[in-house]
Design a protein around this motif. Sequence first.
Motif, PDB file in Angstrom:
ATOM      1  N   GLY A 165      -0.436   3.590  -4.684  1.00 48.36           N
ATOM      2  CA  GLY A 165      -1.458   4.636  -4.716  1.00 48.36           C
ATOM      3  C   GLY A 165      -2.158   4.860  -3.388  1.00 48.36           C
ATOM      4  N   ARG A 166      -1.450   4.613  -2.274  1.00 42.91           N
ATOM      5  CA  ARG A 166      -2.001   4.767  -0.931  1.00 42.91           C
ATOM      6  C   ARG A 166      -3.294   3.954  -0.726  1.00 42.91           C
ATOM      7  N   GLY A 167      -3.371   2.793  -1.403  1.00 41.32           N
ATOM      8  CA  GLY A 167      -4.537   1.918  -1.259  1.00 41.32           C
ATOM      9  C   GLY A 167      -4.652   1.333   0.140  1.00 41.32           C
ATOM     10  N   MET A 168      -3.547   1.224   0.856  1.00 43.39           N
ATOM     11  CA  MET A 168      -3.540   0.874   2.287  1.00 43.39           C
ATOM     12  C   MET A 168      -2.646   1.908   2.967  1.00 43.39           C
ATOM     13  N   ASP A 169      -2.872   2.100   4.274  1.00 43.48           N
ATOM     14  CA  ASP A 169      -2.027   3.063   4.990  1.00 43.48           C
ATOM     15  C   ASP A 169      -0.618   2.514   5.184  1.00 43.48           C
ATOM     16  N   VAL A 170      -0.534   1.241   5.612  1.00 41.73           N
ATOM     17  CA  VAL A 170       0.769   0.616   5.848  1.00 41.73           C
ATOM     18  C   VAL A 170       1.362   0.230   4.487  1.00 41.73           C
ATOM     19  N   GLN A 171       2.676   0.418   4.336  1.00 46.67           N
ATOM     20  CA  GLN A 171       3.281   0.280   3.003  1.00 46.67           C
ATOM     21  C   GLN A 171       3.439  -1.166   2.522  1.00 46.67           C
ATOM     22  N   ASP A 172       4.004  -2.042   3.373  1.00 49.33           N
ATOM     23  CA  ASP A 172       4.309  -3.389   2.883  1.00 49.33           C
ATOM     24  C   ASP A 172       4.101  -4.473   3.941  1.00 49.33           C
ATOM     25  N   PHE A 173       3.562  -5.614   3.494  1.00 46.14           N
ATOM     26  CA  PHE A 173       3.480  -6.836   4.306  1.00 46.14           C
ATOM     27  C   PHE A 173       4.284  -7.902   3.576  1.00 46.14           C
ATOM     28  N   LEU A 174       5.233  -8.490   4.291  1.00 41.07           N
ATOM     29  CA  LEU A 174       6.190  -9.396   3.648  1.00 41.07           C
ATOM     30  C   LEU A 174       6.186 -10.757   4.317  1.00 41.07           C
ATOM     31  N   GLY A 186       0.868  -1.179   0.000  1.00 41.86           N
ATOM     32  CA  GLY A 186       0.000   0.000   0.000  1.00 41.86           C
ATOM     33  C   GLY A 186       0.896   1.216   0.000  1.00 41.86           C
ATOM     34  N   GLY A 187       0.508   2.226   0.748  1.00 44.76           N
ATOM     35  CA  GLY A 187       1.334   3.422   0.890  1.00 44.76           C
ATOM     36  C   GLY A 187       1.753   3.988  -0.460  1.00 44.76           C
TER      37      GLY A 187
END
Length: 428
Positions: free
Chosen positions: A158-167, A153-154
């Motif tokens: 396109g800021r589709g989620m507030d948090v940038q990455d889940f890995l 996200g982030g």
Amino acid sequence: ALASLEARQILDSRGRPTIEVDVVLADGSHGRAAVPSGASTGTAEAHELRDGDPARYAGLGVLKAAANVNTEIFHALKGMDTLDQRRLDDTLREVDGTPQLKRLGANGILGVSIAACRAAATSLKQPLYARIAELAGNPAPQMPLPMVNILSGGLHAGRGMDVQDFLAIPASASSVEDAIHIASKVRNAAAQVCAQEGIPTLLADEGGLSPGCQDGDHALRLMIRAIEAAGLRPGLDVVIAIDVAAASLQQADSTYRLAREGKTLDADDMIAMMERWVHDYPVVSIEDGLGEEDWDGWAALTTRLGQRVQLVGDDLFTTNMQRLRKGIDRHAGNGILVKVNQNGTLTGTLDTLAHARSKGYTAIISARSGETEDPFIADLAVGTSAGQIKIGSLRTSSTVCKYNQLLRIEAATGFPYSGIGALNGKGA
Ligand code: PGA
Ligand code: ZN
């Protein structure tokens, strides 16, 4: 000795201009390097010189940075012994003359630094990882544990989620090859789970999915479902890393705006949220959980979660020795993200990494969200035995070329695999 230097403008994985440099030595040895570029950048990063000409690539051209390499930098380095990487890199810094390499551009300077390293390796008939191991004084190269981007996200989507990455971190793997296979299963299962739920799965900048989850819990539940759907055990086979990239959530008054959730949090609220994630899910690593100048917040976060979780400074440290020293003094975090273009030279990067490790910080060699087909960081991770690597997802050639380089090195050398032990017991 350095005989020729040629920089040009090429495109990165976002289709934006970046620099490529060719170095040729007097003995004919050639080295090439291409420079990456971030989207969620730290304020203290080395300076990326852009043309600012609105008529070309919306001002993002790098023709000036290339010209600086081809003229002023070439004159300064001509005839220099590229086997002395430290002297070469010191000279690059001296010629620029500014701490953030603003005058000539860190993008051009890094390209020269890495291309020169490659040319030296060619001249010495060494694999690149071996040359880097020598520069790092590392007698025992190791294959790194990967953390693989699954959801973004982030500023990466396109800021589709507030948090940038889940890995996903493949915890039970016994080799890089095995780790990539496990991560691939999770990546594919995540796409399937999203499809079943009718969630659009457009490709994010690093090749992950951009599901637009409304909060961190939703994204973490999706991660768990993907791991299970892949026939793997969350917490045993696969554990989770998060890059909050909190600097890009921070507002002028230092609060954190979670726009999708419609919430504004202070540092204590952010810490409480992360504590909940760690309690409810197998989260073992959190990057940039707080903003890049929130040193008190970072110290509080580290006191609360630092025994259990790897707390990684990316925008916080920007692969910069002064900022790392400050962080160590203030007990901020226990791990560092290492990005060559945040630092500006190879030697500066190696020094920062070595200092972090000497102070017990874990290290993750990292790509940027704008990448090229240059797999340099794979060799860097192996040559330094950094322990961990963060490349992006298992999609798009700019990302996959680095995983492929790890596979090549592992097959050719059989170097030992760092595995989950690279987290120094965090998340156990
Ligand atoms: P960036 O993203 O290259 O856009 O900074 C990578 C990261 O935040 O780790
Ligand atoms: Zn980050």
